[in-house]
Write a protein that holds these residues in place. Structure first.
Motif, PDB file in Angstrom:
ATOM      1  N   UNK A  35      54.898  15.943  -2.251  1.00 33.76           N
ATOM      2  CA  UNK A  35      55.759  14.934  -2.841  1.00 33.76           C
ATOM      3  C   UNK A  35      55.515  14.928  -4.346  1.00 33.76           C
ATOM      4  N   UNK A  36      56.589  14.939  -5.114  1.00 32.51           N
ATOM      5  CA  UNK A  36      56.489  14.698  -6.552  1.00 32.51           C
ATOM      6  C   UNK A  36      56.955  13.274  -6.762  1.00 32.51           C
ATOM      7  N   UNK A  37      56.000  12.378  -7.000  1.00 34.29           N
ATOM      8  CA  UNK A  37      56.275  10.944  -7.027  1.00 34.29           C
ATOM      9  C   UNK A  37      56.553  10.466  -8.444  1.00 34.29           C
ATOM     10  N   UNK A  38      57.654   9.748  -8.596  1.00 33.36           N
ATOM     11  CA  UNK A  38      57.960   9.063  -9.852  1.00 33.36           C
ATOM     12  C   UNK A  38      57.633   7.591  -9.638  1.00 33.36           C
ATOM     13  N   UNK A  39      56.466   7.185 -10.138  1.00 31.25           N
ATOM     14  CA  UNK A  39      56.019   5.792 -10.037  1.00 31.25           C
ATOM     15  C   UNK A  39      56.326   5.121 -11.377  1.00 31.25           C
ATOM     16  N   UNK A  40      57.259   4.168 -11.422  1.00 29.84           N
ATOM     17  CA  UNK A  40      57.697   3.613 -12.701  1.00 29.84           C
ATOM     18  C   UNK A  40      56.563   3.088 -13.574  1.00 29.84           C
ATOM     19  N   UNK A  41      55.503   2.555 -12.965  1.00 33.13           N
ATOM     20  CA  UNK A  41      54.420   1.961 -13.750  1.00 33.13           C
ATOM     21  C   UNK A  41      53.367   2.981 -14.157  1.00 33.13           C
ATOM     22  N   UNK A  42      53.518   4.239 -13.715  1.00 31.61           N
ATOM     23  CA  UNK A  42      52.511   5.266 -14.016  1.00 31.61           C
ATOM     24  C   UNK A  42      53.070   6.198 -15.080  1.00 31.61           C
ATOM     25  N   UNK A  43      52.233   6.656 -16.024  1.00 31.54           N
ATOM     26  CA  UNK A  43      52.756   7.395 -17.182  1.00 31.54           C
ATOM     27  C   UNK A  43      53.281   8.792 -16.876  1.00 31.54           C
ATOM     28  N   UNK A  44      52.860   9.408 -15.781  1.00 27.26           N
ATOM     29  CA  UNK A  44      53.302  10.772 -15.493  1.00 27.26           C
ATOM     30  C   UNK A  44      53.530  10.932 -13.988  1.00 27.26           C
ATOM     31  N   UNK A  45      54.284  11.939 -13.589  1.00 26.16           N
ATOM     32  CA  UNK A  45      54.510  12.156 -12.152  1.00 26.16           C
ATOM     33  C   UNK A  45      53.204  12.459 -11.430  1.00 26.16           C
TER      34      UNK A  45
END
Length: 319
Positions: A135-145
């Protein structure tokens, strides 16, 4: 594509990923059994923005009926006829063997049907590598994938299998332009405990990296999740390493842990999860009907970058 998803979520990381992939020529991709609106919409939109050159593999009447019912224009797309979902998977794999496509994309068939054709002993497209999912996760609160592996294919991987799982994820990170690649081998704690097998395996994987058996990244483990992604948590525990607090690849102990981690991020942290299967001759794009269009396109973008990296590596090897 809109800048925000439902609920006001912003996913700049996915937009950047798609823009980077769109700089490459559209990738010939077999869309396997696209007999529902989600599958056709994904293929058509990926073609429209220049990510894919889709080849639709499935029963022609069903595909055309779906396109007509959902007002999706598939007039410019090639169609390879099949009789049913298993036949769609087999014919898509044949397109790989013929060199006509560089990726497969799951349509409206079960993942097991598609992967069964991919890993078939005599007709499949396996390599010496273990098949694994990222999974390549885009977490809005995290600075990078964040890359999370393996949360979908390998249920309880052995140490030997984890070597390939880790290497697949490292190669993916490089294909996405991640530098440096920092891999955290996750467990429930950051100390080696003989009663917790995942801590023993984490330590072994790190030593294997020291000996060149795993290449292309810094590894550290065992690390608890907080120590892997929070520099503050790592500092409190006095963990000093290039990875602690700054990991961009998370290797989970087993499928259950990975599945719960990915879904927790999705449902509690508004993250999106682009999915891809690695270790076969071509990347396999796995999407869910519940995924947003942006997430499905991000999965396509990941595959485009993986295929581009493979072409570059092959050219370098020949030179």
């Amino acid at each position: 594509m809109p800048d925000t998803e439902p609920g006001g979520r912003r996913h700049e990381k996915y937009h950047r990923l798609i823009a980077t992939a769109a700089r490459h020529p559209p990738m010939a991709t077999a869309i396997v059994h696209p007999c529902d609106e989600v599958s056709l919409e994904s293929a058509v939109e990926a073609a429209r923005i220049g990510l894919l050159r889709p080849i639709l593999v499935g029963p022609p009447a069903r595909i055309r009926d779906t396109a007509a019912r959902c007002s999706i224009d598939i007039g410019g797309l090639e169609l390879v006829a099949s009789q049913h979902s298993h036949d769609s998977a087999a014919k898509a794999v044949e397109l790989v063997q013929e060199g006509r496509v560089e990726a497969l994309m799951k349509g409206s068939l079960h993942t097991d049907e598609l992967m069964g054709a991919v890993v078939a002993r005599t007709t499949g497209i396996r390599t010496a590598r273990r098949i694994s999912h990222c999974f390549v996760m885009d977490v809005p609160s995290h600075p990078h994938p964040l890359i999370i592996t393996d949360a979908a294919v390998n249920i309880v991987p052995t140490l030997e299998e984890k070597v390939d799982i880790v290497q697949n994820a490292i190669d993916l990170a490089h294909a996405l332009g991640t530098e440096p690649v920092r891999v955290a081998i996750l467990s429930a704690m950051e100390t080696v405990n003989p009663r917790v097998p995942s801590t023993i395996e984490a330590a072994a994987l790190c030593k294997m990296a020291d000996r060149g058996q795993i290449t292309g990244a810094e590894l550290d483990g065992p690390l608890a999740l907080d120590n892997a992604i929070s520099e503050e948590a790592a500092a409190i525990k006095h963990i000093v390493s290039p990875v602690a607090g700054r990991a961009n690849v998370l290797v989970v102990p087993d499928l259950e842990a990975g599945n719960m981690l990915a879904k927790s991020l999705s449902f509690l942290a508004n993250a999106d999860a682009a999915g891809i299967v690695l270790g076969a001759r071509v990347p396999v794009i796995l999407t869910s009907r519940a995924d947003s269009l942006l997430t499905r396109l991000a999965s396509c973008a990941v595959a485009v970058l993986v295929a581009a990296a493979r072409r570059a590596n092959s050219a370098a090897a020949i030179a």
